[in-house]
Design a protein around this motif. Structure first.
Motif, mmCIF file in Angstrom:
data_model
loop_
_atom_site.group_PDB
_atom_site.id
_atom_site.type_symbol
_atom_site.label_atom_id
_atom_site.label_comp_id
_atom_site.label_asym_id
_atom_site.label_seq_id
_atom_site.Cartn_x
_atom_site.Cartn_y
_atom_site.Cartn_z
ATOM 1 N N TRP A 156 0.420 -1.004 -0.160
ATOM 2 C CA TRP A 156 0.283 -0.179 0.142
ATOM 3 C C TRP A 156 0.735 1.497 -0.087
ATOM 4 C CZ3 TRP A 156 -3.456 -1.772 4.638
ATOM 5 C CH2 TRP A 156 -4.734 -2.826 3.816
ATOM 6 N N ILE A 177 -5.408 4.628 8.966
ATOM 7 C CA ILE A 177 -6.897 3.757 9.386
ATOM 8 C C ILE A 177 -6.370 2.431 8.658
ATOM 9 C CG2 ILE A 177 -8.995 2.990 7.432
ATOM 10 C CD1 ILE A 177 -8.466 6.299 6.537
ATOM 11 N N TRP A 254 -16.184 -2.985 7.521
ATOM 12 C CA TRP A 254 -15.613 -3.631 5.783
ATOM 13 C C TRP A 254 -14.751 -4.766 6.167
ATOM 14 C CZ3 TRP A 254 -10.795 -3.038 6.885
ATOM 15 C CH2 TRP A 254 -10.091 -2.085 7.987
ATOM 16 N N ARG A 255 -14.315 -4.889 7.413
ATOM 17 C CA ARG A 255 -13.795 -6.175 7.613
ATOM 18 C C ARG A 255 -14.307 -7.741 7.412
ATOM 19 N NH1 ARG A 255 -9.166 -6.929 12.137
ATOM 20 N NH2 ARG A 255 -11.095 -6.976 13.854
ATOM 21 N N PRO B 91 -8.354 -2.123 1.792
ATOM 22 C CA PRO B 91 -10.071 -2.822 2.415
ATOM 23 C C PRO B 91 -11.481 -1.912 2.891
ATOM 24 C CG PRO B 91 -8.695 -3.271 4.095
ATOM 25 C CD PRO B 91 -7.748 -2.821 3.270
ATOM 26 N N TRP B 92 -10.623 -0.411 3.324
ATOM 27 C CA TRP B 92 -12.191 0.198 3.888
ATOM 28 C C TRP B 92 -12.882 1.066 3.488
ATOM 29 C CZ3 TRP B 92 -6.613 0.346 5.593
ATOM 30 C CH2 TRP B 92 -5.846 1.115 5.001
ATOM 31 N N TYR B 133 -17.498 -3.311 -0.486
ATOM 32 C CA TYR B 133 -15.962 -3.780 0.027
ATOM 33 C C TYR B 133 -15.029 -4.968 -0.407
ATOM 34 C CZ TYR B 133 -17.309 -0.131 3.649
ATOM 35 O OH TYR B 133 -18.002 0.906 4.196
ATOM 36 N N LYS B 135 -13.874 -7.297 0.253
ATOM 37 C CA LYS B 135 -14.334 -7.890 0.755
ATOM 38 C C LYS B 135 -14.555 -8.596 0.313
ATOM 39 C CE LYS B 135 -17.277 -7.208 4.418
ATOM 40 N NZ LYS B 135 -17.587 -7.315 6.115
#
Lengths: 255, 262
Positions: A156, A177, A254-255, B91-92, B133, B135
């Protein structure tokens, strides 16, 4: 094979039966003096004390209000401090190296041992209880913040650099984040240890809260009261945990 | 065409040594013209990625000369976009948010980058998945999002390091088609690293074959296949198989040459 829903119902029913049997045996053992009620109390009197303490004389309600506000203050100071220092160390690794010996030393010290010193500094009462809570919360949140910022995916960072992001942008939009899940598990634990610190502080040198009430009741052999306070503390702990879980589920959806 | 001006890449006599003395690249010279699609193939560890990272400005040039649009390479240049084998989605962020991130880091106005992100998500076949998202997306879909993120930038030069290397064979073919479509519409300059010869021949105007470490250029093969190409149609095209065999022979020569040395 029973359906999962039915299975859950069976388990719940079994739990209710087991709890009832346990309470009945407990009550019977205490009433017949099989075991001295001075040590184990009596369930019916425990519930009576619990009810009175919350809704009639309000002793436990007042204690809980104090304990919860002290926990909130110590959680706030400890976690804000932990996050700020954690981020500072993430941005300036030299800072972390400089403070490392002191922080490692303090972190390995059983923090409850600081209680007498806090009493000396802050006197008996809320300030000492809060200080103890802060000393526990701070390190947990600090180390989680550091671990979280360190765990950022290096791909990233490469991609962000290639996209022309400044290091400030990368820090706030990627590193920070990506650390939130780890920081948040620190906060969850931090809230519980804040409560732990405040209660422990109250037992040692309290004035108003549930910790102080607990040590007073035990000192006067009011065993039913002790159990009633323990029951309330268990409920408070569980409530705080499920509150944090709900916040986490929302924040990290979001996880 | 929005990508006027010079979008060429020149690599002249570049030699690169890793810390510890390992020779990674040995006297590599390469010219990629503006609007050209060039694939670089070679065995693992041949220095393909090092070459790409030199062009990207992620690795400093030690010996020789690299020029990207007549300027020295630098990470974060606006005219260069970069894509990796890993999708690197945050991922967010939703699919849309991930495509918009490039423009966001480059300070493109929100409305404009939102519009481009929608456009390119649609072009890679992800309409309706904007708010998912990562995932909730399959590997292939995630890499499509990464593709949209790369193309939604207005950079005339694209550097791609095995972007489909982590995908299964079927998904890979679909994404190659998607890439051909995107590239064909705009003809940006592309340097595409891969170890998959079929992929290299399918996509590129030229295939550069590199040797085992230390990486040297063994062959520079022109792929004279008409465009627009389709992955499926190419399978039945004898010319495609000829070129494939040619690339394969060169690569094999390189392998046996190195083996006989050791």
């Amino acid at each position: 094979m029973a359906s999962p829903r039915r299975q859950a119902l069976i388990v719940l029913a079994a739990q209710i039966v087991a709890l009832t049997v346990f309470l009945v045996v407990w009550e019977w053992a205490a009433r017949t003096r099989l075991i001295n009620p001075l040590f184990i109390g009596e369930p019916s009197k425990i519930f009576a004390y619990f009810f009175d303490g919350l809704f009639v004389n309000g002793v436990m309600l007042k204690g809980a209000a104090w304990t919860l506000s002290e926990t909130a203050v110590s959680f706030l100071i400890g976690s804000v401090g932990g996050i700020l220092f954690g981020l500072l160390f993430a941005v300036f690794p030299a800072c972390e190296k400089f403070f490392d010996p002191v922080l490692s030393g303090l972190n390995s010290l059983p923090r409850i041992a600081l209680a007498p010193l806090f009493v000396l500094w802050f006197g008996i009462g809320a300030a000492s209880e809060i200080a103890l809570g802060v000393s526990l919360t701070f390190f947990i949140v600090l180390y989680n913040t550091m671990a979280g910022t360190r765990g950022v995916d290096s791909d990233w960072l490469v991609l962000s650099r290639m996209l022309g992001a400044s290091s400030t942008t990368i820090f706030f939009k990627v590193t920070l984040i990506s650390a939130v899940p780890t920081i948040f598990s620190g906060l969850k634990l931090g809230l519980i240890v804040s409560l732990l610190g405040v209660i422990a502080g109250g037992i040692i040198a309290g004035q108003h809260g549930l910790g102080q009430l607990l040590s007073y009741l035990a000192g006067t052999f009011e065993t039913n009261g002790v159990f009633a306070v323990l029951l309330l503390l268990a409920i408070i702990g569980a409530a705080l945990t499920s509150l944090m879980n709900a916040v986490e589920r929302h924040l990290l959806r979001w996880r | 065409m929005p990508y006027g001006g010079d979008a060429s890449i020149r690599v002249a006599r570049v030699t690169h040594v890793f810390p510890g003395g390992l020779l990674a690249l040995n006297d590599v010279t390469l010219q990629v013209d503006g609007g050209e699609f060039v694939s670089i193939v070679g065995p693992s560890g041949c220095g393909k990625t090092t070459l790409l990272n030199l062009i990207a400005g992620l690795v400093e040039v030690q010996e020789g000369n690299v020029a990207v649009a007549n300027e020295p390479p630098m990470a974060g240049r606006r005219d260069v976009a970069y894509m990796l084998a890993r999708d690197c989605l945050l991922p967010w962020r939703s699919a849309l948010g991930n495509v918009m991130v490039g423009g966001e880091f480059r300070r493109v106005p929100t409305a404009e980058r939102r519009k481009r992100a929608h456009d390119f998500l649609e072009k890679v076949g992800l309409r309706g998945f904007e708010n998912h998202y990562p995932k909730a997306l399959s590997h292939g879909m995630r890499q499509r999002v990464a593709l949209a993120r790369t193309f939604s930038l207005d950079s005339p030069i694209l550097l791609m390091d095995e972007p489909f290397g982590a995908l299964d064979a079927q998904t890979k073919l679909q994404l190659e088609d998607a890439l051909l479509g995107l590239w064909g519409a705009e003809r940006r300059t592309v340097v595409f690293i891969t170890h998959d010869l079929a992929e290299a021949v399918t996509l590129a105007d030229r295939v550069i074959v590199m040797s085992c470490r230390p990486g040297r250029i063994l062959a520079d093969i022109r792929v004279s296949l008409e465009r627009p190409r389709s992955v499926r149609a190419l399978q039945k095209n004898p010319r495609y198989h000829e070129i494939y065999a040619q690339v394969w022979t060169k690569l094999e020569e390189g392998l046996s040459e190195t083996n006989s040395l050791t």
